[in-house]
Scaffold this motif. Structure first.
Motif, short mmCIF file in Angstrom:
data_model
loop_
_atom_site.label_atom_id
_atom_site.label_comp_id
_atom_site.label_asym_id
_atom_site.label_seq_id
_atom_site.Cartn_x
_atom_site.Cartn_y
_atom_site.Cartn_z
N ILE A 141 34.10 46.23 39.89
CA ILE A 141 34.28 46.08 41.33
C ILE A 141 34.26 44.60 41.68
N THR A 142 35.12 44.18 42.61
CA THR A 142 35.02 42.83 43.16
C THR A 142 35.53 42.81 44.60
N GLY A 143 34.96 41.94 45.42
CA GLY A 143 35.43 41.75 46.77
C GLY A 143 36.71 40.93 46.79
N VAL A 144 37.60 41.24 47.72
CA VAL A 144 38.88 40.53 47.83
C VAL A 144 39.17 40.11 49.26
N GLY A 145 38.15 39.96 50.09
CA GLY A 145 38.37 39.53 51.45
C GLY A 145 39.12 40.57 52.25
N ASP A 146 39.97 40.12 53.16
CA ASP A 146 40.70 41.02 54.04
C ASP A 146 42.10 41.27 53.49
N SER A 198 43.70 33.86 49.31
CA SER A 198 44.15 35.04 50.04
C SER A 198 44.35 36.24 49.13
N SER A 199 43.38 37.11 49.10
CA SER A 199 43.48 38.38 48.40
C SER A 199 43.90 38.21 46.94
N VAL A 200 43.47 37.14 46.32
CA VAL A 200 43.74 36.88 44.92
C VAL A 200 42.49 37.14 44.10
N PHE A 201 42.63 37.84 43.00
CA PHE A 201 41.50 38.02 42.10
C PHE A 201 41.96 37.77 40.68
#
Length: 281
Positions: A141-146, A198-201
């Motif tokens: 799991i990881t956070g990716v902002g909005d 921006s929404s990059v992982f």
């Protein structure tokens, strides 16, 4: 199959460079506080990553040590400074930063949301709400902002069956809500971590490659291979400013990686003694 492609100019620049490169223990119910939805609201509607929500402009990350201690690490500009949030986290499978003051935890089949408050005496961890059941299939799991563009934080999950799924926060719902499947065939993903972009992982796979992925408004995750030689990386987490992250190697070295168009991802900070890190997020 994963479906690579390009969806924004920023990701296009990354992709071309890629080719050139080749608290306390879990609080009791009596300590639960009123849900603080502001902890999950993004700072702007630009879709900046989860780690962009730090008041200081730099992300934090969380570590669970082998002894069950949970630590929060804040970026200082020349390293990281840590604060213990307490023990009792031995059975936690994942922690993932979703906003400056909030992270999610999976333990067994349960997802929980936690908020960290700054007090005069340091940091205080408080339970926010249950995130639902049936999460035993969540492997990474990881956070990716909005990523969904609705003004609230999101995160991605790699399941044991190899799906990559996007979940969004809905303040009118009980907790996070399934948004869509971003890809299939992720059984080879070893670690993932959100970045301050921006929404990059980023992802490392068991073949020793590092990938960077973007999340378009609709459809599949898109990106490509950055570089090989990552087989010695054991853990990934957010860290730094811009498209950046931290890694922990098997020899206990923590390395901060930052992106520029000339060098791609390159090391900017290194620290030893991280061999007791069991979970990073």
């Amino acid at each position: 199959m994963r479906r690579p492609g390009l969806w924004t100019a920023a990701v296009a620049v990354l992709a071309s460079a890629f080719l050139a490169l080749s608290g306390t223990a879990n609080a009791s119910p009596g300590n639960e506080a009123k849900p603080d939805s502001d902890a999950f609201r993004v700072a702007s509607s630009t879709g900046k990553g989860a780690s962009a929500q730090s008041v200081a402009g730099s992300p934090d990350f969380y570590q669970i040590r082998d002894n069950g201690q949970l630590w929060r690490y804040a970026h200082t500009g020349s390293g990281f400074t840590g604060h213990s949030l307490g023990g009792g986290w031995e059975n936690t499978s994942n922690v993932a930063l979703v906003a400056d003051r909030a992270f999610v935890e999976t333990k067994g089949n349960v997802l929980r949301l936690w908020v960290v408050d700054k007090t005069s005496g340091g940091y205080q961890l408080r339970f926010d709400r249950d995130g639902g059941y049936g999460w035993e299939n969540a492997r990474l799991i990881t956070g990716v902002g909005d990523a969904t563009g609705d003004g609230w934080v999101d995160f991605v999950v790699v399941t044991a069956s190899g799906e990559l799924n996007l979940w969004r926060y809905d303040p009118n719902a009980t907790t996070f809500v399934f948004d869509r499947t971003l890809g299939y065939g992720w059984q080879n993903a070893k670690q993932i971590a959100g970045t301050d972009d921006s929404s990059v992982f980023v992802e490392t796979d068991y073949a020793g490659n590092l990938h960077a992925w973007g999340i378009p408004p609709t459809g599949y995750a898109e990106g490509g291979v950055v570089m090989g030689g990552w087989g010695n990386v054991r853990l990934l987490g957010p860290g730094g400013v811009g498209p950046s992250f931290v890694s922990v190697r098997y020899d206990g070295q923590l390395v901060q990686w930052e992106w520029n168009e000339t060098e791609g991802f390159h090391p900017t900070y290194q620290d030893g003694g991280w061999g007791n890190a069991r979970v990073l997020g």
